[in-house]
Design a protein around this motif. Structure first.
Motif, PDB file in Angstrom:
ATOM      1  N   GLN A 173      77.702 -21.419  -4.118  1.00  0.00           N
ATOM      2  CA  GLN A 173      76.686 -21.690  -3.147  1.00  0.00           C
ATOM      3  C   GLN A 173      77.671 -22.057  -1.748  1.00  0.00           C
ATOM      4  O   GLN A 173      78.726 -21.660  -1.617  1.00  0.00           O
ATOM      5  CB  GLN A 173      76.219 -23.212  -3.355  1.00  0.00           C
ATOM      6  CG  GLN A 173      77.247 -24.292  -3.590  1.00  0.00           C
ATOM      7  CD  GLN A 173      76.826 -25.532  -4.296  1.00  0.00           C
ATOM      8  OE1 GLN A 173      75.801 -26.288  -3.679  1.00  0.00           O
ATOM      9  NE2 GLN A 173      77.146 -25.872  -5.640  1.00  0.00           N
ATOM     10  N   THR A 174      76.921 -22.449  -0.602  1.00  0.00           N
ATOM     11  CA  THR A 174      77.619 -22.592   0.653  1.00  0.00           C
ATOM     12  C   THR A 174      77.298 -23.943   1.146  1.00  0.00           C
ATOM     13  O   THR A 174      76.072 -24.467   1.252  1.00  0.00           O
ATOM     14  CB  THR A 174      76.973 -21.625   1.503  1.00  0.00           C
ATOM     15  OG1 THR A 174      77.325 -20.160   1.356  1.00  0.00           O
ATOM     16  CG2 THR A 174      77.583 -21.687   3.039  1.00  0.00           C
ATOM     17  N   PHE A 175      78.405 -24.694   1.779  1.00  0.00           N
ATOM     18  CA  PHE A 175      78.227 -25.967   1.994  1.00  0.00           C
ATOM     19  C   PHE A 175      78.265 -26.130   3.577  1.00  0.00           C
ATOM     20  O   PHE A 175      79.415 -25.735   4.094  1.00  0.00           O
ATOM     21  CB  PHE A 175      79.342 -26.946   1.432  1.00  0.00           C
ATOM     22  CG  PHE A 175      79.091 -27.166  -0.027  1.00  0.00           C
ATOM     23  CD1 PHE A 175      78.253 -28.193  -0.680  1.00  0.00           C
ATOM     24  CD2 PHE A 175      79.703 -26.328  -0.922  1.00  0.00           C
ATOM     25  CE1 PHE A 175      78.280 -28.268  -1.913  1.00  0.00           C
ATOM     26  CE2 PHE A 175      79.602 -26.429  -2.211  1.00  0.00           C
ATOM     27  CZ  PHE A 175      78.922 -27.415  -2.626  1.00  0.00           C
ATOM     28  N   LEU A 187      86.365 -21.658  -1.166  1.00  0.00           N
ATOM     29  CA  LEU A 187      87.123 -22.462  -1.803  1.00  0.00           C
ATOM     30  C   LEU A 187      87.321 -22.059  -3.249  1.00  0.00           C
ATOM     31  O   LEU A 187      86.238 -21.649  -3.976  1.00  0.00           O
ATOM     32  CB  LEU A 187      86.200 -23.920  -1.930  1.00  0.00           C
ATOM     33  CG  LEU A 187      86.971 -25.006  -2.925  1.00  0.00           C
ATOM     34  CD1 LEU A 187      88.436 -25.418  -2.452  1.00  0.00           C
ATOM     35  CD2 LEU A 187      86.002 -26.133  -3.091  1.00  0.00           C
ATOM     36  N   MET A 188      88.249 -21.903  -3.709  1.00  0.00           N
ATOM     37  CA  MET A 188      88.909 -21.470  -5.194  1.00  0.00           C
ATOM     38  C   MET A 188      88.485 -22.928  -5.978  1.00  0.00           C
ATOM     39  O   MET A 188      89.448 -23.655  -6.015  1.00  0.00           O
ATOM     40  CB  MET A 188      90.273 -20.738  -5.117  1.00  0.00           C
ATOM     41  CG  MET A 188      90.398 -20.415  -6.872  1.00  0.00           C
ATOM     42  SD  MET A 188      91.767 -19.448  -6.854  1.00  0.00           S
ATOM     43  CE  MET A 188      91.801 -19.071  -8.384  1.00  0.00           C
ATOM     44  N   THR A 189      87.507 -22.838  -6.818  1.00  0.00           N
ATOM     45  CA  THR A 189      87.401 -23.999  -7.488  1.00  0.00           C
ATOM     46  C   THR A 189      88.108 -24.105  -8.884  1.00  0.00           C
ATOM     47  O   THR A 189      88.209 -24.963  -9.590  1.00  0.00           O
ATOM     48  CB  THR A 189      85.807 -23.952  -8.103  1.00  0.00           C
ATOM     49  OG1 THR A 189      85.432 -22.910  -8.627  1.00  0.00           O
ATOM     50  CG2 THR A 189      84.969 -24.119  -6.754  1.00  0.00           C
ATOM     51  N   VAL A 216      82.180 -21.967   1.216  1.00  0.00           N
ATOM     52  CA  VAL A 216      81.630 -21.293   0.389  1.00  0.00           C
ATOM     53  C   VAL A 216      82.457 -21.311  -1.087  1.00  0.00           C
ATOM     54  O   VAL A 216      83.574 -20.890  -0.883  1.00  0.00           O
ATOM     55  CB  VAL A 216      81.693 -19.689   0.853  1.00  0.00           C
ATOM     56  CG1 VAL A 216      80.959 -19.042  -0.074  1.00  0.00           C
ATOM     57  CG2 VAL A 216      81.112 -19.712   2.290  1.00  0.00           C
ATOM     58  N   VAL A 217      81.585 -21.341  -2.033  1.00  0.00           N
ATOM     59  CA  VAL A 217      81.929 -21.332  -3.552  1.00  0.00           C
ATOM     60  C   VAL A 217      81.488 -19.887  -3.814  1.00  0.00           C
ATOM     61  O   VAL A 217      80.089 -19.501  -3.920  1.00  0.00           O
ATOM     62  CB  VAL A 217      81.287 -22.286  -4.386  1.00  0.00           C
ATOM     63  CG1 VAL A 217      81.970 -22.115  -5.867  1.00  0.00           C
ATOM     64  CG2 VAL A 217      82.350 -23.687  -3.884  1.00  0.00           C
ATOM     65  N   GLU A 251      82.379 -11.468   0.496  1.00  0.00           N
ATOM     66  CA  GLU A 251      82.085 -12.575   1.373  1.00  0.00           C
ATOM     67  C   GLU A 251      82.764 -12.107   2.793  1.00  0.00           C
ATOM     68  O   GLU A 251      82.366 -12.286   3.810  1.00  0.00           O
ATOM     69  CB  GLU A 251      82.802 -13.826   1.061  1.00  0.00           C
ATOM     70  CG  GLU A 251      82.091 -14.596  -0.227  1.00  0.00           C
ATOM     71  CD  GLU A 251      80.641 -14.837   0.153  1.00  0.00           C
ATOM     72  OE1 GLU A 251      80.382 -15.120   1.522  1.00  0.00           O
ATOM     73  OE2 GLU A 251      79.898 -15.166  -0.719  1.00  0.00           O
ATOM     74  N   MET A 252      84.121 -11.447   2.638  1.00  0.00           N
ATOM     75  CA  MET A 252      84.696 -11.254   3.875  1.00  0.00           C
ATOM     76  C   MET A 252      83.730 -10.038   4.586  1.00  0.00           C
ATOM     77  O   MET A 252      83.488  -9.875   5.908  1.00  0.00           O
ATOM     78  CB  MET A 252      85.951 -10.564   3.460  1.00  0.00           C
ATOM     79  CG  MET A 252      86.737  -9.833   4.776  1.00  0.00           C
ATOM     80  SD  MET A 252      87.285 -11.501   5.908  1.00  0.00           S
ATOM     81  CE  MET A 252      87.732 -10.645   7.305  1.00  0.00           C
TER      82      MET A 252
END
Length: 440
Positions: A173-175, A187-189, A216-217, A251-252
């Protein structure tokens, strides 16, 4: 160091890289002064210099590894303190990684060792499998003393008293940033961290969005591959890492990324090495790009406007994870940020030495790991801190298993200092509760 690889051997890029590293070693022995296993065991072959000789002999003679060589390579923590100390710039990390891959391909371990490594490689990188395993270990923990194998006992004893529920913040998702967007970051979770402690990623997302980052995850990203990489299981580690590279490249190519943020320093060291790991593969370009923009969360925070905080009248003992101070050469940023937030920061004696966690080292070499853990805890507690802060989940679990002082991630303290909730580990310590945090 003089080497005698043949021209044919040097046609292999991996051997050529090992030769380059070996030739840069001048036998000075400075590395022995900061090697944790040499200090504990007192054996030259359990020092970087000794292991370099063993690796040279094995690779140069193209011989199958023997039990003696494997034992001493296995005892290496990969803490990389030797790389910080070495005046000649010997890139020990790439050399020992190549040795482990060589051993994995050409040495048949005893059945018990093979089984343990297979189990760890099939469970730890997968959060849901790891959660199930932790619940099983929790049930079996009261019977740990009855198990003769110290490694199996260590696996049971590692199980936390509580396993936190899944955090939906770890879903793709995106925060959005609060206020003006300054950066867009992925963010690498991670993997094991999502099973052991969900508060770290939650705090990271709150803090970064508060400071103007869109977080962004990415869909498809997961384990960094470090666990299997350090076991020499190159095919498995590269398959895992490739998923990350492709996920972040998407994403890039979409809205773009200013950084890939990592809050587990062991993962960060590996991701920053993707460019080297994939240099001979089709993903070389994207892998190099990922390595170029990968950042520890403390590096990104130094670029943002973290507000100065009032004096918290709280002493924080900062534990420098090896993968951060030696692997990534990040030494001052976490301390600078904590001080800026209003905390008083102290460091233990011999802060350059490993706590003994080192990925799966505490499970595969429990006796050595325990000695290093006990020493680290003694030096931390000698500072009489209110809280112990670290930037790596493995260190947090290792140290937290032997002290009553709350152990939290640096980012949790910074989140709290800038308007977030008090770190749950500190809340539990105040109420006498124990165990891994439950998500709030």
């Amino acid at each position: 160091m003089k080497t005698e690889f043949t021209a044919e051997q040097l046609e292999d890029p991996k051997i050529a890289r090992s030769n380059e590293i070996l030739r840069s070693c001048v036998h000075c022995g400075f590395c022995t002064a900061t090697c944790p296993t040499y200090q504990v065991l007192g054996d030259e072959l359990d020092s970087p210099r000794g292991r370099i000789y063993l690796i040279k002999d094995m690779l140069e003679n193209d011989r199958d590894p023997d039990a003696k060589t494997v034992k001493h390579i296995d005892r290496c923590l990969s803490c990389l303190a030797c790389m910080t100390t070495c005046p000649s710039g010997v890139h020990y990390m790439h050399l020992v990684d190549q040795a482990r891959e060589y051993i994995e391909e050409r040495y048949k371990r005893p059945m018990g060792d093979r089984a343990l490594r297979w189990i760890l490689a099939r469970i730890l990188p997968y959060p849901m499998r790891f959660r199930v395993a932790l619940l099983g270990a929790k049930i079996g923990r009261p019977f740990a003393r009855l198990i003769p194998d110290a490694r199996l006992r260590a696996m049971l004893e590692m199980a936390p008293a509580q396993v936190p529920p899944v955090s939906r913040n770890d879903d793709p998702q995106t925060f959005p940033a609060q206020g003006e967007r300054k950066k867009r970051v992925a963010l690498m979770t991670g993997c094991a961290q999502k099973a052991l402690n969900t508060d770290i990623n939650d705090a990271t997302i709150r803090l970064l969005t508060r400071l103007g980052c869109e977080v962004v995850v990415a869909e498809g990203a997961g384990c960094c591959g470090a666990l299997t990489h350090h076991m020499g299981k190159t095919e498995e580690s590269h398959a895992t890492a490739a998923k990350n590279i492709k996920a972040w490249a998407r994403e890039m190519d979409g809205e773009g990324l200013d950084a890939i943020v990592i809050n587990t320093s062991g993962c960060g060291t590996t991701v920053k090495d993707y460019g080297h790991m994939f240099r001979l593969e089709s993903l070389a370009g994207d892998a190099a790009w990922v390595s170029d923009i990968a950042m520890d969360v403390s590096e990104l925070l130094m670029q943002l406007d973290l507000p100065d905080g009032a004096d918290k009248e709280m002493v924080i003992a900062y534990h420098a994870a090896c993968s951060l101070q030696h692997g990534q050469q990040i030494k001052t940023y976490p301390k600078d940020l904590l001080k800026r937030a209003g905390f008083s920061v102290v460091e233990p004696a011999d802060s350059h030495l490993c706590c003994g966690s080192a990925g799966t080292y505490n499970l595969m070499q429990p006796e050595i790991s325990k000695k290093l853990k006990d020493r680290k805890i003694r030096t931390l507690e000698a500072k009489q801190p209110d809280v112990i802060a670290a930037g790596n989940i493995g260190c947090m679990m290792q140290i937290g298993s032997g002290t009553g002082t709350p152990v939290v991630h640096t980012v949790e303290l910074l989140d709290w200092a800038t308007g977030g909730p008090k770190p749950p580990a500190m809340e539990r310590a105040a109420t006498g509760m124990s165990g891994v945090p439950i998500l709030r």
